[in-house]
Motif scaffolding. Structure first.
Motif, PDB file in Angstrom:
ATOM      1  N   MET A 102      43.924  29.348  62.900  1.00  0.00           N
ATOM      2  CA  MET A 102      43.265  28.319  63.682  1.00  0.00           C
ATOM      3  C   MET A 102      42.002  28.852  64.343  1.00  0.00           C
ATOM      4  SD  MET A 102      46.148  25.956  65.414  1.00  0.00           S
ATOM      5  CE  MET A 102      47.651  26.891  65.361  1.00  0.00           C
ATOM      6  N   GLN A 103      42.023  30.109  64.761  1.00  0.00           N
ATOM      7  CA  GLN A 103      40.834  30.689  65.396  1.00  0.00           C
ATOM      8  C   GLN A 103      39.676  30.767  64.418  1.00  0.00           C
ATOM      9  OE1 GLN A 103      40.214  31.324  68.498  1.00  0.00           O
ATOM     10  NE2 GLN A 103      42.248  30.643  69.115  1.00  0.00           N
ATOM     11  N   ALA A 104      39.970  31.109  63.167  1.00  0.00           N
ATOM     12  CA  ALA A 104      38.909  31.186  62.156  1.00  0.00           C
ATOM     13  C   ALA A 104      38.309  29.809  61.904  1.00  0.00           C
ATOM     14  CB  ALA A 104      39.457  31.775  60.865  1.00  0.00           C
ATOM     15  N   ALA A 105      39.157  28.784  61.867  1.00  0.00           N
ATOM     16  CA  ALA A 105      38.661  27.419  61.668  1.00  0.00           C
ATOM     17  C   ALA A 105      37.783  27.001  62.844  1.00  0.00           C
ATOM     18  CB  ALA A 105      39.830  26.452  61.506  1.00  0.00           C
ATOM     19  N   LYS A 106      38.195  27.346  64.047  1.00  0.00           N
ATOM     20  CA  LYS A 106      37.409  26.989  65.234  1.00  0.00           C
ATOM     21  C   LYS A 106      36.061  27.712  65.220  1.00  0.00           C
ATOM     22  CE  LYS A 106      37.701  26.530  70.204  1.00  0.00           C
ATOM     23  NZ  LYS A 106      38.519  26.704  71.392  1.00  0.00           N
ATOM     24  N   ARG A 107      36.049  29.001  64.870  1.00  0.00           N
ATOM     25  CA  ARG A 107      34.787  29.740  64.794  1.00  0.00           C
ATOM     26  C   ARG A 107      33.864  29.138  63.744  1.00  0.00           C
ATOM     27  NH1 ARG A 107      38.148  34.348  65.252  1.00  0.00           N
ATOM     28  NH2 ARG A 107      38.030  34.620  62.998  1.00  0.00           N
ATOM     29  N   PHE A 108      34.444  28.734  62.608  1.00  0.00           N
ATOM     30  CA  PHE A 108      33.648  28.113  61.553  1.00  0.00           C
ATOM     31  C   PHE A 108      33.007  26.819  62.043  1.00  0.00           C
ATOM     32  CE2 PHE A 108      33.518  24.823  58.282  1.00  0.00           C
ATOM     33  CZ  PHE A 108      32.537  25.356  57.471  1.00  0.00           C
ATOM     34  N   PHE A 109      33.787  25.956  62.691  1.00  0.00           N
ATOM     35  CA  PHE A 109      33.251  24.686  63.166  1.00  0.00           C
ATOM     36  C   PHE A 109      32.181  24.900  64.233  1.00  0.00           C
ATOM     37  CE2 PHE A 109      37.337  22.764  61.632  1.00  0.00           C
ATOM     38  CZ  PHE A 109      36.750  21.991  60.649  1.00  0.00           C
TER      39      PHE A 109
ATOM     40  N   ALA B 194      38.661  17.287  55.797  1.00  0.00           N
ATOM     41  CA  ALA B 194      39.232  18.577  55.412  1.00  0.00           C
ATOM     42  C   ALA B 194      40.448  18.329  54.538  1.00  0.00           C
ATOM     43  CB  ALA B 194      39.619  19.366  56.656  1.00  0.00           C
ATOM     44  N   ASP B 195      40.944  19.396  53.939  1.00  0.00           N
ATOM     45  CA  ASP B 195      42.164  19.242  53.153  1.00  0.00           C
ATOM     46  C   ASP B 195      43.354  19.152  54.106  1.00  0.00           C
ATOM     47  OD1 ASP B 195      42.340  21.812  54.052  1.00  0.00           O
ATOM     48  OD2 ASP B 195      42.249  22.750  52.088  1.00  0.00           O
ATOM     49  N   LYS B 196      44.538  19.198  53.565  1.00  0.00           N
ATOM     50  CA  LYS B 196      45.749  18.984  54.371  1.00  0.00           C
ATOM     51  C   LYS B 196      46.221  20.233  55.121  1.00  0.00           C
ATOM     52  CE  LYS B 196      46.956  14.723  53.143  1.00  0.00           C
ATOM     53  NZ  LYS B 196      47.495  13.681  53.936  1.00  0.00           N
ATOM     54  N   SER B 197      45.363  21.216  55.270  1.00  0.00           N
ATOM     55  CA  SER B 197      45.752  22.438  55.964  1.00  0.00           C
ATOM     56  C   SER B 197      46.101  22.137  57.424  1.00  0.00           C
ATOM     57  CB  SER B 197      44.606  23.442  55.911  1.00  0.00           C
ATOM     58  OG  SER B 197      44.915  24.567  56.687  1.00  0.00           O
ATOM     59  N   PRO B 198      47.201  22.667  57.920  1.00  0.00           N
ATOM     60  CA  PRO B 198      47.601  22.394  59.300  1.00  0.00           C
ATOM     61  C   PRO B 198      46.764  23.133  60.339  1.00  0.00           C
ATOM     62  CG  PRO B 198      49.166  23.873  58.256  1.00  0.00           C
ATOM     63  CD  PRO B 198      48.195  23.449  57.193  1.00  0.00           C
TER      64      PRO B 198
ATOM     65  N   PHE C 129      38.176  12.450  62.255  1.00  0.00           N
ATOM     66  CA  PHE C 129      38.696  13.573  61.486  1.00  0.00           C
ATOM     67  C   PHE C 129      39.695  13.033  60.482  1.00  0.00           C
ATOM     68  CE2 PHE C 129      41.950  16.999  61.111  1.00  0.00           C
ATOM     69  CZ  PHE C 129      41.184  17.836  60.328  1.00  0.00           C
ATOM     70  N   SER C 130      39.440  13.282  59.209  1.00  0.00           N
ATOM     71  CA  SER C 130      40.372  12.823  58.188  1.00  0.00           C
ATOM     72  C   SER C 130      40.811  13.993  57.333  1.00  0.00           C
ATOM     73  CB  SER C 130      39.739  11.733  57.317  1.00  0.00           C
ATOM     74  OG  SER C 130      38.653  12.253  56.600  1.00  0.00           O
ATOM     75  N   GLN C 131      42.068  13.983  56.997  1.00  0.00           N
ATOM     76  CA  GLN C 131      42.624  15.017  56.139  1.00  0.00           C
ATOM     77  C   GLN C 131      43.057  14.359  54.837  1.00  0.00           C
ATOM     78  OE1 GLN C 131      45.466  16.799  59.021  1.00  0.00           O
ATOM     79  NE2 GLN C 131      44.571  18.681  58.240  1.00  0.00           N
ATOM     80  N   ILE C 132      42.175  14.416  53.861  1.00  0.00           N
ATOM     81  CA  ILE C 132      42.441  13.846  52.550  1.00  0.00           C
ATOM     82  C   ILE C 132      42.381  14.986  51.547  1.00  0.00           C
ATOM     83  CG2 ILE C 132      41.694  12.191  50.817  1.00  0.00           C
ATOM     84  CD1 ILE C 132      40.453  10.591  53.132  1.00  0.00           C
ATOM     85  N   LYS C 133      43.468  15.208  50.882  1.00  0.00           N
ATOM     86  CA  LYS C 133      43.613  16.384  50.036  1.00  0.00           C
ATOM     87  C   LYS C 133      42.545  16.483  48.947  1.00  0.00           C
ATOM     88  CE  LYS C 133      47.061  18.846  47.365  1.00  0.00           C
ATOM     89  NZ  LYS C 133      48.418  18.861  46.890  1.00  0.00           N
ATOM     90  N   TYR C 134      42.219  15.378  48.291  1.00  0.00           N
ATOM     91  CA  TYR C 134      41.361  15.448  47.112  1.00  0.00           C
ATOM     92  C   TYR C 134      39.931  14.997  47.342  1.00  0.00           C
ATOM     93  CZ  TYR C 134      45.744  16.287  44.795  1.00  0.00           C
ATOM     94  OH  TYR C 134      46.929  16.836  44.424  1.00  0.00           O
ATOM     95  N   LEU C 135      39.562  14.559  48.521  1.00  0.00           N
ATOM     96  CA  LEU C 135      38.209  14.057  48.756  1.00  0.00           C
ATOM     97  C   LEU C 135      37.165  15.149  48.580  1.00  0.00           C
ATOM     98  CD1 LEU C 135      36.599  11.563  49.372  1.00  0.00           C
ATOM     99  CD2 LEU C 135      36.803  12.077  51.782  1.00  0.00           C
ATOM    100  N   ASN C 136      37.453  16.364  49.006  1.00  0.00           N
ATOM    101  CA  ASN C 136      36.503  17.458  48.824  1.00  0.00           C
ATOM    102  C   ASN C 136      36.281  17.761  47.349  1.00  0.00           C
ATOM    103  OD1 ASN C 136      35.938  17.856  51.502  1.00  0.00           O
ATOM    104  ND2 ASN C 136      37.584  19.323  51.790  1.00  0.00           N
TER     105      ASN C 136
END
Length: 74
Positions: free
Chosen positions: A1-8, A25-29, A50-57
């Motif tokens: 989660m920290q890596a995701a926050k730093r990225f954003f 984003a994908d379905k990653s928790p 914020f949407s989590q759609i597995k295949y949209l990316n």
């Protein structure tokens, strides 16, 4: 989660980026918590969806494949 926050945070602070209307984003928790924290800290607009759609990316990547193919030739 920290890596995701730093990225954003890094992506949002970049001078050529605007505040996004939607983050997909994908379905990653690991994504929902940093997104909500950024909304609460005013780093991200509270109206940003914020949407989590597995295949949209994958659709976006497929759209860019011809550009990538032509760049790799030259």
């Amino acid at each position: 989660m920290q890596a995701a926050k730093r990225f954003f945070i890094k992506a949002l602070k970049s001078p050529h980026n605007q505040n996004p209307r939607v983050v997909t984003a994908d379905k990653s928790p690991s994504y929902p918590k940093p997104i909500n924290e950024l909304k609460n800290n005013i780093d991200l607009n509270i109206n940003t969806k914020f949407s989590q759609i597995k295949y949209l990316n994958n659709i976006v990547e497929q759209d860019h494949r011809f550009i990538k193919k032509s760049l790799n030739r030259g």
